[in-house]
Design a protein around this motif. Structure first.
Motif, short mmCIF file in Angstrom:
data_model
loop_
_atom_site.label_atom_id
_atom_site.label_comp_id
_atom_site.label_asym_id
_atom_site.label_seq_id
_atom_site.Cartn_x
_atom_site.Cartn_y
_atom_site.Cartn_z
N THR A 226 -19.63 21.38 -16.97
CA THR A 226 -19.27 19.97 -16.78
C THR A 226 -20.49 19.20 -16.29
N HIS A 227 -20.78 18.10 -16.96
CA HIS A 227 -21.97 17.30 -16.67
C HIS A 227 -21.66 16.26 -15.60
N HIS A 228 -22.65 15.98 -14.76
CA HIS A 228 -22.39 15.08 -13.63
C HIS A 228 -22.24 13.62 -14.05
N ARG A 229 -22.54 13.29 -15.31
CA ARG A 229 -22.30 11.93 -15.79
C ARG A 229 -21.22 11.87 -16.86
N ASP A 230 -21.21 12.87 -17.75
CA ASP A 230 -20.34 12.80 -18.94
C ASP A 230 -19.04 13.56 -18.81
N GLY A 231 -18.95 14.46 -17.85
CA GLY A 231 -17.73 15.22 -17.68
C GLY A 231 -17.73 16.53 -18.44
N ILE A 232 -16.56 17.08 -18.66
CA ILE A 232 -16.42 18.40 -19.27
C ILE A 232 -17.03 18.42 -20.66
N CYS A 233 -17.67 19.53 -21.01
CA CYS A 233 -18.32 19.66 -22.32
C CYS A 233 -17.25 19.77 -23.40
N LEU A 234 -17.10 18.73 -24.20
CA LEU A 234 -16.05 18.70 -25.21
C LEU A 234 -16.33 19.69 -26.33
N TYR A 235 -17.59 19.94 -26.62
CA TYR A 235 -17.94 20.90 -27.67
C TYR A 235 -17.45 22.30 -27.28
#
Length: 473
Positions: A226-235
């Motif tokens: 999970t990225h600190h700006r974009d959130g959970i990795c959708l891929y």
């Protein structure tokens, strides 16, 4: 091994190796996304995903409108444990003892409470709520004495439904079930869509209470980076959905605890589309949603036209934890949620429901949120500046977009579990990052509550915490 990784992870590893071998010097700016995409023969999206992972792994720093730069202090050659490489084997959760041990100091007097994530009572309209409580007791004693409707008091569920009028897909009044806080809503949701032994996907890092609930209910966990700006990795999440690895997914899209990000509306919509496409129920914990600094942030539930999102929230973080008042909108799972509610707590106490209904009707809650968001944002920025000033060089911390916590990474693999005890000896309660994951990840992170104004005492203790972190080896 590289063949076990997805394309963006392979590219990330190639760039990391090049950085470690001196191909890019500390402080040097990496080529642009377009240039990297062309050089490695991959798409722009794959390149962006790789850079996000490099940032999470501690190799680069992304500067707004400037680009990606190699960090001065690189992580050790071995895995940093910040990002979960996919695919992962589902794992059992056994964190209850650790979590309880780290929570207990919150009750100690003469201790600065930087551990539990909670805005200070001084930011809340406590007196007004107490007046409403007394007035309700006097005017409507029969309502407070009796069982409330199984779904909740109609007066309250109407107000909750009206708050979603501007959503692309509004929440209907009959879809709402009032609960005893957000955790009961989450537990009901998990029991409604999964069974013991099932696998549930979660963010990494994620709220330790989510992991505790999964452990108690005997669910296994699949952590997704999970990225600190974009959130959970959708891929990565889609790969898990496509392979049929999980029965449900738990996410927090607004003011996520501990990262503090607010996911973009586009990514929320894509998240819901994945849940619908693969028929995986999405349990959304939106307890911090009302604190998003930029204003009202739509939940993922707002884009849910097929009823696949189970929306869970409460007023514990924005108004008064002692009310123990939350609610869940279950979509197609509403009937099952109601059955489970009736055999657990039957219904929710009428008194807090009536008080909250009156508070919402008056417009006071909306006014309160405007003030609260501004106060929390300023406190976060003040504390952030102090952390950057007093913690050791190489410390990583980013401003949150909601909530009241900072997610701080210590340099040189310092262990926040050691810092926890040293800080406690100095009268400072923090939360080590290790309990925000089921594995050994995030041990070099700590979560710091910034829900209180930066008084001289808080300032003094934060400076002391920085000294302790600097001396830690």
């Amino acid at each position: 091994m590289a063949q076990d990784l997805f394309l963006y992870e392979t590219l990330c590893e190639q760039l990391a190796v090049r950085i470690r071998r001196g191909g890019f010097a500390p402080g040097e700016r990496l080529p642009s996304v377009r240039a990297l995409s062309k050089a490695f023969g991959v798409s722009i999206n794959t390149t962006v995903q790789s850079l996000r992972k490099l940032e999470l792994d501690g190799y680069i720093e992304v500067r707004e409108r400037s680009g990606a730069y190699v960090r001065e202090c690189l992580p050790a050659n071995e895995s940093t444990g910040v990002v979960s490489h996919f695919p992962l084997l589902p794992v059992e959760v056994s964190l209850s003892e650790d979590i309880l041990r780290y929570m207990e100091p919150h009750t100690l007097e003469q201790t600065l409470h930087l551990g539990i994530a909670l805005p200070d009572a001084s930011l809340m309209p406590v007196d007004r709520l107490m007046r409403l409580w007394r007035d309700s007791s006097r005017r409507q004693p029969q309502v407070l004495w009796d069982y409330s409707h199984p779904n909740g008091l109609p007066r309250l569920t109407k107000q909750l439904s009206q708050r979603s009028i501007g959503y692309p897909s509004a929440i209907q009044e009959q879809d709402i079930l009032v609960t005893n806080g957000c955790m009961e809503a989450m537990e009901l949701a998990l029991r409604a869509v999964s069974r013991p032994g099932d696998v549930v996907a979660v963010e990494s890092p994620t709220y330790y209470g989510t992991l505790l609930a999964l452990g108690v209910l005997n669910r296994r966990v699949l952590e997704v980076s999970t990225h600190h700006r974009d959130g959970i990795c959708l891929y990565t999440l889609e790969q898990a959905f496509r392979r049929g690895q999980v029965k449900a997914c738990i996410v927090s899209c607004n003011g996520q605890n501990p990262l503090g990000y607010v996911m973009s509306a586009e990514r929320k919509q894509r998240l819901v589309e994945l849940a619908v496409r693969y028929q995986v129920p999405l349990i959304e914990n939106d307890i911090w949603g009302d604190t998003a600094y930029a204003g009202d942030a739509l939940p993922a539930k707002a884009f849910d036209q097929q009823g696949m999102v189970i929306y869970c929230t409460s007023f514990s973080k924005t108004l008064m934890p002692g009310l123990r008042l939350g609610w869940v909108a279950g979509g197609r799972f509403h009937d099952r949620l109601r059955e489970l509610k009736q055999i657990s707590s039957i219904t929710t106490a009428a008194a807090p429901q009536l008080v909250m209904a009156r508070f919402l009707e008056s417009g006071a809650y909306a006014q309160h949120l405007l003030r609260l968001r501004g106060q929390l944002q300023q406190q976060a920025l003040d504390a952030l500046a102090l952390v950057r000033q007093s913690f050791p060089p190489g410390t990583w911390v980013q401003p949150p977009e909601g909530g009241c916590v900072l997610w701080v990474r210590l340099p040189e693999r310092r262990d926040s579990r050691d810092l926890f005890q040293q800080a406690l000896n100095d009268g400072i309660h923090i939360f080590p990052g290790s309990v925000f994951s089921v594995g050994p990840r995030h041990f070099d992170f700590l979560r710091v509550n910034v829900g209180s104004p930066l008084t001289p005492l808080v300032r003094e203790k934060l400076l002391r915490l920085g000294e302790l972190a600097t001396a830690l080896r």
